[in-house]
Design a protein around this motif. Structure first.
Motif, PDB file in Angstrom:
ATOM      1  N   ILE A  73       0.814  -1.230   0.000  1.00 26.91           N
ATOM      2  CA  ILE A  73       0.000   0.000   0.000  1.00 26.91           C
ATOM      3  C   ILE A  73       0.847   1.280   0.000  1.00 26.91           C
ATOM      4  CG2 ILE A  73      -0.337   0.337   2.512  1.00 26.91           C
ATOM      5  CD1 ILE A  73      -3.283   0.966   1.869  1.00 26.91           C
ATOM      6  N   LEU A  74       2.086   1.193   0.499  1.00 31.96           N
ATOM      7  CA  LEU A  74       2.873   2.423   0.685  1.00 31.96           C
ATOM      8  C   LEU A  74       2.913   3.364  -0.536  1.00 31.96           C
ATOM      9  CD1 LEU A  74       5.884   1.670   3.072  1.00 31.96           C
ATOM     10  CD2 LEU A  74       3.849   3.080   3.489  1.00 31.96           C
ATOM     11  N   PRO A  75       3.139   2.831  -1.752  1.00 32.63           N
ATOM     12  CA  PRO A  75       3.185   3.758  -2.903  1.00 32.63           C
ATOM     13  C   PRO A  75       1.868   4.513  -3.131  1.00 32.63           C
ATOM     14  CG  PRO A  75       3.839   1.518  -3.542  1.00 32.63           C
ATOM     15  CD  PRO A  75       3.385   1.445  -2.130  1.00 32.63           C
ATOM     16  N   TYR A  76       0.777   4.025  -2.557  1.00 32.98           N
ATOM     17  CA  TYR A  76      -0.538   4.649  -2.776  1.00 32.98           C
ATOM     18  C   TYR A  76      -0.948   5.561  -1.622  1.00 32.98           C
ATOM     19  CZ  TYR A  76      -0.493   1.050  -6.291  1.00 32.98           C
ATOM     20  OH  TYR A  76      -0.119   0.259  -7.345  1.00 32.98           O
ATOM     21  N   THR A  77      -0.083   5.684  -0.610  1.00 35.60           N
ATOM     22  CA  THR A  77      -0.431   6.518   0.548  1.00 35.60           C
ATOM     23  C   THR A  77       0.215   7.895   0.417  1.00 35.60           C
ATOM     24  OG1 THR A  77       1.484   5.776   1.824  1.00 35.60           O
ATOM     25  CG2 THR A  77      -0.522   4.500   2.072  1.00 35.60           C
ATOM     26  N   HIS A  78      -0.504   8.903   0.844  1.00 37.51           N
ATOM     27  CA  HIS A  78      -0.016  10.284   0.761  1.00 37.51           C
ATOM     28  C   HIS A  78      -0.611  11.073   1.918  1.00 37.51           C
ATOM     29  CE1 HIS A  78       1.279   9.733  -3.469  1.00 37.51           C
ATOM     30  NE2 HIS A  78       0.236   8.929  -3.538  1.00 37.51           N
ATOM     31  N   THR A  79       0.034  12.193   2.237  1.00 37.14           N
ATOM     32  CA  THR A  79      -0.625  13.138   3.134  1.00 37.14           C
ATOM     33  C   THR A  79      -1.821  13.700   2.353  1.00 37.14           C
ATOM     34  OG1 THR A  79       0.748  14.943   2.355  1.00 37.14           O
ATOM     35  CG2 THR A  79       1.518  13.769   4.308  1.00 37.14           C
ATOM     36  N   THR A  80      -2.820  14.142   3.076  1.00 39.79           N
ATOM     37  CA  THR A  80      -4.084  14.489   2.417  1.00 39.79           C
ATOM     38  C   THR A  80      -3.879  15.383   1.203  1.00 39.79           C
ATOM     39  OG1 THR A  80      -5.090  14.376   4.592  1.00 39.79           O
ATOM     40  CG2 THR A  80      -6.413  15.364   2.853  1.00 39.79           C
ATOM     41  N   LYS A  81      -3.191  16.477   1.403  1.00 37.66           N
ATOM     42  CA  LYS A  81      -3.124  17.464   0.313  1.00 37.66           C
ATOM     43  C   LYS A  81      -2.234  17.026  -0.846  1.00 37.66           C
ATOM     44  CE  LYS A  81      -4.908  21.414   2.623  1.00 37.66           C
ATOM     45  NZ  LYS A  81      -4.684  22.691   3.276  1.00 37.66           N
ATOM     46  N   GLU A  82      -1.358  16.034  -0.590  1.00 37.29           N
ATOM     47  CA  GLU A  82      -0.518  15.510  -1.674  1.00 37.29           C
ATOM     48  C   GLU A  82      -1.199  14.340  -2.388  1.00 37.29           C
ATOM     49  OE1 GLU A  82       2.191  16.842  -2.901  1.00 37.29           O
ATOM     50  OE2 GLU A  82       1.755  18.438  -1.451  1.00 37.29           O
ATOM     51  N   SER A  83      -2.312  13.891  -1.862  1.00 35.59           N
ATOM     52  CA  SER A  83      -2.943  12.689  -2.399  1.00 35.59           C
ATOM     53  C   SER A  83      -3.571  12.964  -3.767  1.00 35.59           C
ATOM     54  CB  SER A  83      -4.019  12.213  -1.424  1.00 35.59           C
ATOM     55  OG  SER A  83      -4.855  11.288  -2.059  1.00 35.59           O
ATOM     56  N   PRO A  84      -3.284  12.094  -4.766  1.00 39.93           N
ATOM     57  CA  PRO A  84      -3.944  12.243  -6.075  1.00 39.93           C
ATOM     58  C   PRO A  84      -5.473  12.192  -5.936  1.00 39.93           C
ATOM     59  CG  PRO A  84      -2.187  10.598  -6.186  1.00 39.93           C
ATOM     60  CD  PRO A  84      -2.349  10.953  -4.741  1.00 39.93           C
ATOM     61  N   SER A  85      -5.951  11.466  -4.945  1.00 43.65           N
ATOM     62  CA  SER A  85      -7.403  11.379  -4.726  1.00 43.65           C
ATOM     63  C   SER A  85      -7.958  12.742  -4.309  1.00 43.65           C
ATOM     64  CB  SER A  85      -7.738  10.344  -3.647  1.00 43.65           C
ATOM     65  OG  SER A  85      -7.196   9.090  -3.996  1.00 43.65           O
ATOM     66  N   PHE A  86      -7.215  13.431  -3.429  1.00 46.43           N
ATOM     67  CA  PHE A  86      -7.645  14.764  -2.995  1.00 46.43           C
ATOM     68  C   PHE A  86      -7.645  15.725  -4.185  1.00 46.43           C
ATOM     69  CE2 PHE A  86      -6.201  19.028  -1.555  1.00 46.43           C
ATOM     70  CZ  PHE A  86      -7.376  19.414  -0.917  1.00 46.43           C
ATOM     71  N   LYS A  87      -6.584  15.636  -5.011  1.00 46.00           N
ATOM     72  CA  LYS A  87      -6.494  16.545  -6.175  1.00 46.00           C
ATOM     73  C   LYS A  87      -7.625  16.266  -7.165  1.00 46.00           C
ATOM     74  CE  LYS A  87      -1.625  17.256  -5.411  1.00 46.00           C
ATOM     75  NZ  LYS A  87      -0.267  16.778  -5.684  1.00 46.00           N
ATOM     76  N   PHE A  88      -7.920  14.998  -7.322  1.00 47.53           N
ATOM     77  CA  PHE A  88      -9.049  14.615  -8.185  1.00 47.53           C
ATOM     78  C   PHE A  88     -10.349  15.210  -7.633  1.00 47.53           C
ATOM     79  CE2 PHE A  88     -12.583  11.684  -8.933  1.00 47.53           C
ATOM     80  CZ  PHE A  88     -12.583  11.597 -10.315  1.00 47.53           C
ATOM     81  N   ALA A  89     -10.537  15.080  -6.322  1.00 47.66           N
ATOM     82  CA  ALA A  89     -11.760  15.592  -5.682  1.00 47.66           C
ATOM     83  C   ALA A  89     -11.869  17.110  -5.846  1.00 47.66           C
ATOM     84  CB  ALA A  89     -11.777  15.202  -4.206  1.00 47.66           C
ATOM     85  N   GLN A  90     -10.728  17.809  -5.785  1.00 49.74           N
ATOM     86  CA  GLN A  90     -10.756  19.263  -5.996  1.00 49.74           C
ATOM     87  C   GLN A  90     -11.319  19.595  -7.377  1.00 49.74           C
ATOM     88  OE1 GLN A  90      -6.508  20.107  -5.140  1.00 49.74           O
ATOM     89  NE2 GLN A  90      -7.282  21.613  -3.668  1.00 49.74           N
ATOM     90  N   ASN A  91     -10.885  18.816  -8.385  1.00 47.78           N
ATOM     91  CA  ASN A  91     -11.389  19.053  -9.744  1.00 47.78           C
ATOM     92  C   ASN A  91     -12.879  18.782  -9.851  1.00 47.78           C
ATOM     93  OD1 ASN A  91      -8.928  19.864 -10.742  1.00 47.78           O
ATOM     94  ND2 ASN A  91      -8.288  17.775 -11.231  1.00 47.78           N
ATOM     95  N   VAL A  92     -13.324  17.711  -9.177  1.00 51.39           N
ATOM     96  CA  VAL A  92     -14.753  17.387  -9.206  1.00 51.39           C
ATOM     97  C   VAL A  92     -15.552  18.524  -8.554  1.00 51.39           C
ATOM     98  CG1 VAL A  92     -16.530  15.755  -8.429  1.00 51.39           C
ATOM     99  CG2 VAL A  92     -14.288  14.900  -9.161  1.00 51.39           C
TER     100      VAL A  92
END
Ligand code: GLN
Length: 431
Positions: A73-92
């Motif tokens: 899992i480590l390669p997929y973990t990030h601090t919130t603001k660095e997370s690709p998921s968070f960045k994706f959510a910002q775009n949504v």
């Protein structure tokens, strides 16, 4: 009840259902974008609200769920603001001018020492306004050393601009409403470690006691024909049925012309306010436990989720519980003001209140053995106790599910398709 203080809230809420596979984040993001574009186009022509106020994604929405180890899992973990998921959510959020809630694997700091299973809440402007960490962990989280939320269940305010109208003063300009909101990530709905007494209903009771009005659940909930850790633990038995279960998953997908990971890109877009979910009682022969009819919800799971919210369901028998002296010992022992919906002062603490619940559950299969249940849906607990009892069964045991009229089923996606459901909902709050 003071009717003068009631506010009627109108919201349009969407839940997204995805089938993310581990190692395929970019592919999942591409499909999600395609889905959101189709959704946006349809939204503009639909009968009903042309905007959405909130979009909810599943638990680990973009990364896949079933990680086997910390290294995995480590390669997929990030601090919130660095997370690709968070960045994706910002775009949504910016695309729809709405709140976006997304589940993702979080590392507390860049050193990646402490890991959480989290959900970020992003404002219409793309700001992080809340980050919730899963409190009750599932077996899978043990594989990679996930930490429990040190704060446990949490509630927080979510402001919806110009979405309320004072009852009795309907000609007035719409007003801003601040909703008392909580997040429950999948296992949060279950008994702690599957060890706590079922009737403690920890998460539901938290929401009842805190008077939460909006419950948001990103999930990766399993279908009953999935192979689970319990199956593997029983594996030393000679009569284990893992091979049978695995073969069944394979066969059932093959018979529908699907690969072993299940359906992707065959989107289900449900924007029809009239398409309400039919209530099917637990135990009915119509309920179907098989993984087929992928655009229909799995009512076994829908019923189970509603059962986990038992404190929010109207039951006649609660009047008898309220009379029991031993109940006050339970309040004391559990250190909370209610038990199974009954409180010190009221036989049903939730009476005459409203709470909305949104479940965004993933779908598909991971690793050939872990089969998810989809069936994302939107519900209102209406707090009504004034039903015409002549028309209903008086047997409460038959109403511990979707047939209970105190829960309204706005609609559900199917068990196995990626897609989006949106509903215009209306409910009352007191201020
Ligand atoms: N109780 C849930 C299940 O059985 C937990 C899964 C999860 O937390 N993702 O599917």
């Amino acid at each position: 009840m003071k009717p003068a203080n009631k506010i009627l809230v109108d919201l349009s809420i969407a839940a997204v259902q995805l089938n993310p596979q581990i190692g395929k984040v970019n592919e999942t993001i591409s499909r999600a974008k395609m889905l959101l574009n189709q959704f946006k186009a349809k939204l503009e022509t639909r009968d009903g609200n042309k905007n959405v106020d909130m979009i909810v994604f599943p638990e680990f929405a973009l990364t896949g769920y079933n990680f086997m180890s910390r290294d995995h899992i480590l390669p997929y973990t990030h601090t919130t603001k660095e997370s690709p998921s968070f960045k994706f959510a910002q775009n949504v959020s910016k695309m729809f001018n709405c709140y976006t809630i997304i589940g993702y694997p979080e590392s507390e700091t860049e050193s990646k020492k402490i890991l959480f299973n989290s959900a970020a809440v992003v404002s219409p402007q793309g700001e992080l306004i809340f980050n919730y960490r899963k409190s009750f962990l599932y077996f899978t989280e043990d594989n990679w050393g996930c930490s429990e939320n040190p704060k446990q269940f949490q509630n927080f305010p979510l402001i919806f601009k110009k979405k309320g109208r004072r009852v009795g003063n309907m000609n007035n300009e719409p007003i801003d409403v601040e909703l008392n909101t909580s997040i429950g990530i999948c296992m949060d709905l279950s008994p702690y470690k599957f060890e706590a007494p079922f009737n403690d209903c920890e998460f539901a009771s938290f929401n009842l006691d805190k008077r939460v009005e909006l419950i948001i659940c990103p999930m990766a909930w399993l279908h009953s024909s999935s192979v689970t850790k319990q199956d593997y633990e029983l594996d030393n038995d000679s009569n284990n049925d893992i091979p049978k279960k695995l073969k069944n998953i394979e066969n059932v997908l093959e018979s529908q012309g699907l690969p072993i990971i299940g359906s992707q890109s065959d989107f289900q877009l449900d924007l029809d306010n009239n398409n309400k979910t039919a209530r099917i009682p637990t135990g009915s022969s119509d309920i179907g436990h098989t993984y087929n009819e992928l655009s229909k919800p799995d009512m076994t799971n829908v019923n189970y989720w509603l059962l986990r919210f038992l404190p929010f369901l109207q039951l006649n028998v609660r009047k008898n519980w309220a009379a029991r002296k031993s109940l006050s010992n339970i309040f004391e022992e559990l250190n909370r003001p209610s038990y199974m919906g009954t409180s010190k002062n009221k036989y049903w603490e939730f009476a005459n209140r409203n709470t909305i619940m949104v479940n965004a559950n993933r779908c598909g299969v991971e690793g050939g053995d872990t089969l998810f249940a989809g069936s994302s849906g939107i519900y209102k607990f209406n707090g009504r106790e004034d039903f015409d009892m002549e028309e209903l069964t008086k047997d409460d045991n038959k109403r511990l599910d979707s047939t209970n009229p105190s829960v309204e089923l706005y609609g559900n996606l199917g068990k196995g398709k990626e897609g989006i459901i949106v509903r215009d909902i209306q409910f009352e709050i007191e201020r």
